[in-house]
Design an enzyme around this catalytic site. Sequence first.
Site: not given
Length: 333
Positions: A117, A257, A287
Amino acid sequence: MTNKISAAITAIGAYVPEYRLTNAELETMVDTSDEWIKTRTGVEERRILKGENRGVSEMGAPAILELCKKRGIDPEEIDCIICCTVTPDMTFPATANIISRKIGAVNAFGFDLSAACSGFLYGVTTGSALIESGRYKKVVVVGTDKMSGIVDYSDRTTCVLFGDAAGAILLEPNEEGYGIQESILKSDGEGAEYLKMVAGGSAKPASIETVLAKEHYIYQEGPTVFKFAVKRMADVAFELLERNQLTGDDIAWLVPHQANKRIIDATANRMGLSTDKVMINIQRYGNTTSATIPLCLWEWEKKLKKGDLIVLAAFGGGFTWGATLVKWAYDSI
Ligand code: UT7
């Protein structure tokens, strides 16, 4: 004397697949509820790249073509493509090479970058160094992940979180001080046991046993990852402010994020930022790993003004985490 070269973001593109996997549909697949997903994560729906044999290059390529169109350049002008992904089309060749071929970036070299990520931040920092060296003029950083390819849709603790998307930026030299100002990047291999895909690599190649044991899916110890993410993403963003003698008041936007709305809120709080300065689209995309940050920039592009100070912040598998300070280089038309 020539001015110092910095790497400015000069165009953004993105691609989101059409199919929307809603919380209501997930309720029919696993023992979960819209209420639980919304309050514990913030996600309401995510996009899924449907169809056989469709990999992340199919999302990365149109994202880059969009930015080329916006900037008025031909893909042949691109010097380098850094493809940030944990779900490459294949283990090798690199997806960057596949994308180059698809878009006709015949003069670009390219490679894949695996930092989960935080991949996009690692990619932006690497790409900036190439620009700052003075040798390269057009570096593309694309974050593209097809998380649906590695999610176990019978595991309610992970399947509600992730989605598929791509986002890309173009980095070009700037001699007026705009662009990427500084990055703080960190990693800690201790985190490997809490967030991983166990099989399919050289340590445990694919076999019938690994497939039956579901070892080609994401494994995550959610609460442990949450604990680290909440602290480290907030700490590194704060450290970036301190090092640059800035406070939340100086920052126009936080681009976090998008893993969990609660992690985003904790980071904004620690930086002293009100929610109206925080880009949040987790409710629509979930996500998307390497794509979350460029996807936010793409959606908010029209609101960004030349000179805005923007903080990008991420935390992910590895563990990897970091924060990047950007002085925005253009007003969107
Ligand atoms: O981007 C990469 C980095 N990843 C992250 O940053 C993710 C970090 N972790 C998280 O965001 C959170 O830990 C999760 C969203 C994954 C889980 O939220 P949580 O508040 O930590 O929940 P939990 O895992 O502690 O589970 C609480 C309860 C459990 O039930 P019991 O044991 O209390 O009866 C879970 O089984 O919630 C249950 N649960 C669910 N219930 C309904 C877990 N997932 C679900 C679900 N629907 N989807």
